[in-house]
Enzyme design. Structure first.
Site, mmCIF file in Angstrom:
data_model
loop_
_atom_site.group_PDB
_atom_site.id
_atom_site.type_symbol
_atom_site.label_atom_id
_atom_site.label_comp_id
_atom_site.label_asym_id
_atom_site.label_seq_id
_atom_site.Cartn_x
_atom_site.Cartn_y
_atom_site.Cartn_z
ATOM 1 N N SER A 1 0.861 -1.185 0.298
ATOM 2 C CA SER A 1 0.233 -0.034 -0.294
ATOM 3 C C SER A 1 0.988 1.259 0.307
ATOM 4 C CB SER A 1 -0.985 0.480 1.858
ATOM 5 O OG SER A 1 -2.209 -0.952 1.169
ATOM 6 N N ARG B 1 0.873 4.518 -3.227
ATOM 7 C CA ARG B 1 1.065 5.608 -2.658
ATOM 8 C C ARG B 1 2.364 6.364 -2.364
ATOM 9 N NH1 ARG B 1 -2.233 2.953 -0.175
ATOM 10 N NH2 ARG B 1 -4.966 3.679 0.392
ATOM 11 N N SER C 1 -13.680 1.786 2.600
ATOM 12 C CA SER C 1 -12.831 0.936 2.218
ATOM 13 C C SER C 1 -11.224 2.272 1.412
ATOM 14 C CB SER C 1 -13.349 0.816 0.683
ATOM 15 O OG SER C 1 -12.171 0.816 -0.847
ATOM 16 N N ASP D 1 -7.083 -8.039 4.532
ATOM 17 C CA ASP D 1 -6.311 -8.866 3.362
ATOM 18 C C ASP D 1 -5.367 -9.952 4.957
ATOM 19 O OD1 ASP D 1 -6.434 -6.459 1.492
ATOM 20 O OD2 ASP D 1 -5.376 -6.061 1.372
ATOM 21 N N LYS E 1 -12.513 -9.149 -4.037
ATOM 22 C CA LYS E 1 -11.250 -8.697 -3.794
ATOM 23 C C LYS E 1 -10.625 -9.758 -5.330
ATOM 24 C CE LYS E 1 -10.498 -6.636 0.000
ATOM 25 N NZ LYS E 1 -9.921 -5.176 -0.564
ATOM 26 N N ARG F 1 -12.958 -14.413 -2.014
ATOM 27 C CA ARG F 1 -12.167 -15.189 -1.219
ATOM 28 C C ARG F 1 -13.075 -15.616 0.012
ATOM 29 N NH1 ARG F 1 -7.680 -10.397 -0.176
ATOM 30 N NH2 ARG F 1 -6.266 -11.272 -2.112
ATOM 31 N N ARG G 1 -2.982 -14.260 -2.240
ATOM 32 C CA ARG G 1 -3.280 -14.816 -0.613
ATOM 33 C C ARG G 1 -3.695 -15.567 -0.673
ATOM 34 N NH1 ARG G 1 -1.194 -9.560 1.122
ATOM 35 N NH2 ARG G 1 -2.146 -7.812 0.129
#
Ligand code: S3P
Length: 449
Positions: A9, A13, A163, A335, A362, A366, A407
């Site tokens: 993340s 960014r 979110s 996550d 996702k 999941r 994941r």
């Protein structure tokens, strides 16, 4: 000892924000994985000058640069000559929707099969309210997304679901809008955009409904909304220097792996312990796990914003008890829920994860992926629309599907450590390239070391 890859993340960014700052930023230890490579390419395509140094070898990619000097030209980006390929990355797509809505040119975002079936109305609707001309496939639902950006106005927007991607998209659009943009989410999601934009000179304010919630205490916190306000900066955003710390979301697999493996003693170095990200740590402790945090330091970036970084020390095999997760707890570990399912499968009793319908949209569904795989491994599962219940038991090896989701692949690789017999993961090697290309090498090294 294991060093997990840099935070995904923060990496996305860092590249985007360096590209919209004015001048030369320095990013060290960028995550080198498919998702962040998508962001690097996108920002280069949109006019940022990106120069890499310090070559490292990444499985599946060969030599890539680890450090970057990015020269941004300010908030105004350049019209791309072709469509932007976001690959598998929801973060690249949604955050770019915000940035591109404020730029007066035409752009198109598209990605792989998984990305092009992920919901985008959640960003398109509020961005259109801000004045963007933005449309997408299937009545504005899925990529490809076409944007003709332009003048935006600040709005007050209540997000139906917490979110960080939607919040960040609207915050980025807010940098281009007349007036204030006020975004409220039902409970706090990861706060990297708030922290990083503030550190480079954007005026970002935050309010919480409950004071207690403000400290993001997972076990004591209460449900309560989180509001962010942002406005167009009076001056250019400042370039910055950042060294990206390790990703807790990647460390999570080794935390649970160590907890459930007899004789293990694993030290995971230099992990970002941002309180909006470490719900899994709190959840595992409530399940009875002992995980020690060592060498805590404070990492200061930009104009003084702080992140806590530390080493996690985990020994196994530990006795775990069941736990229920719901509501505001979910975004703190969004996550990590797949790997929590593996911990729950190894715990005594029935754990329930509810309020997590977001997991269905996702990189794969999941809930379905974990339910299907764990059932094959002999675990009793009840599936709900918004979660699943898992009764701990003895796992047996099986052939499970990763659904191409990084994941899910890593979660079942860890499950394989506790299962009897052989566990095979379909498309596992390929899937982990999204966030952790070295995952299987690291896992092998730990098992043999
Ligand atoms: C992310 C936010 C989360 C998370 C994703 C990365 C981000 O998505 O699942 O892997 O970097 O902002 P949502 O914000 O949509 O829950």
């Amino acid at each position: 000892m294991v060093v997990t890859p840099p935070d995904k993340s923060i990496s996305h960014r860092a590249v985007m924000f360096a590209s919209i700052a004015k001048g030369e930023s320095r990013i060290e230890n960028l995550l080198l994985a498919a998702d962040t490579i998508s962001t690097l390419k996108a920002m280069e395509f949109l006019g940022a000058k990106i120069k890499g140094d310090h070559e490292v070898s990444v499985p599946g990619y060969g030599a890539l640069y680890e450090n970057y000097t990015i020269t941004g030209g300010g908030l105004q980006l350049k019209e791309p000559a072709s469509f932007i390929d976001c690959g598998n990355s929801g973060t690249t797509t949604r955050l770019l929707c915000g940035l591109l809505s404020g730029n007066p040119f035409f752009s198109v975002l598209s990605g792989d099969e998984s990305l092009n079936s992920r919901p985008m109305k959640r960003v398109i609707k509020p961005l259109a309210e801000m004045g963007a001309k933005i449309m997408a496939r299937a009545s504005d639902s899925y990529p490809p997304i076409a944007i003709r950006g332009g003048r935006l106005r600040g709005i007050k927007y209540d997000m139906p679901v917490s979110s960080a991607q939607v919040k960040s998209a609207l915050m980025l659009a807010g940098l281009y809008a007349d007036g204030e943009t006020v975004i409220t989410e039902p409970s706090t999601s990861r706060n990297h955009t708030e922290t990083m934009l503030r550190s480079i000179g954007a005026e970002v304010k935050e309010y919480w409904i409950t004071e207690r919630h403000k400290v993001y205490s997972f076990s004591e916190g209460k449900d309560g909304s989180h509001t962010v306000t942002i406005q167009r900066p009076a001056n250019d955003l400042n370039p910055f220097k950042i060294r990206i710390p390790g990703d807790f979301s990647s460390a999570a697999f080794f935390i649970v792996g160590a907890l459930i493996t007899r004789g293990s003693d694993v030290l995971i170095k230099n992990v970002c312990l941002n309180t909006t990200r470490i719900g899994l740590y709190d959840a595992l402790r409530l399940m009875g796990a002992k995980i020690s945090i060592e060498n805590q330091t404070i990492l200061i970036s930009g104009a003084g914003e702080q992140e806590i970084v530390g080493d996690l020390h985990v020994k196994g095999a530990q006795k775990l008890k069941a736990l229920n997760i719901s509501g505001y707890q979910v975004p703190f570990m969004i996550d990590e829920l797949p790997i929590l399912c593996i911990a729950a499968a190894c715990a005594e009793g029935r754990s329930e994860i509810r309020g997590a319908a977001e997991l269905r949209v996702k990189e794969s569904d999941r809930i379905k992926a974990m339910a299907e795989g764990l059932k094959k491994m002999g675990i009793e599962i009840e599936e709900f629309e918004d979660g699943l219940a898992i009764t701990g038991g003895k796992m047996k090896g099986a052939r499970v599907d990763s659904f191409g989701d990084h994941r899910i692949a890593m979660s079942f690789a860890i499950a394989g450590l506790a299962a009897s017999g052989v566990t095979e993961i379909e498309n596992g090697e390929d899937a982990v390239k999204i966030s952790y290309p070295e995952f299987f090498d690291r896992l092998d090294a730990l098992r043999n070391g």
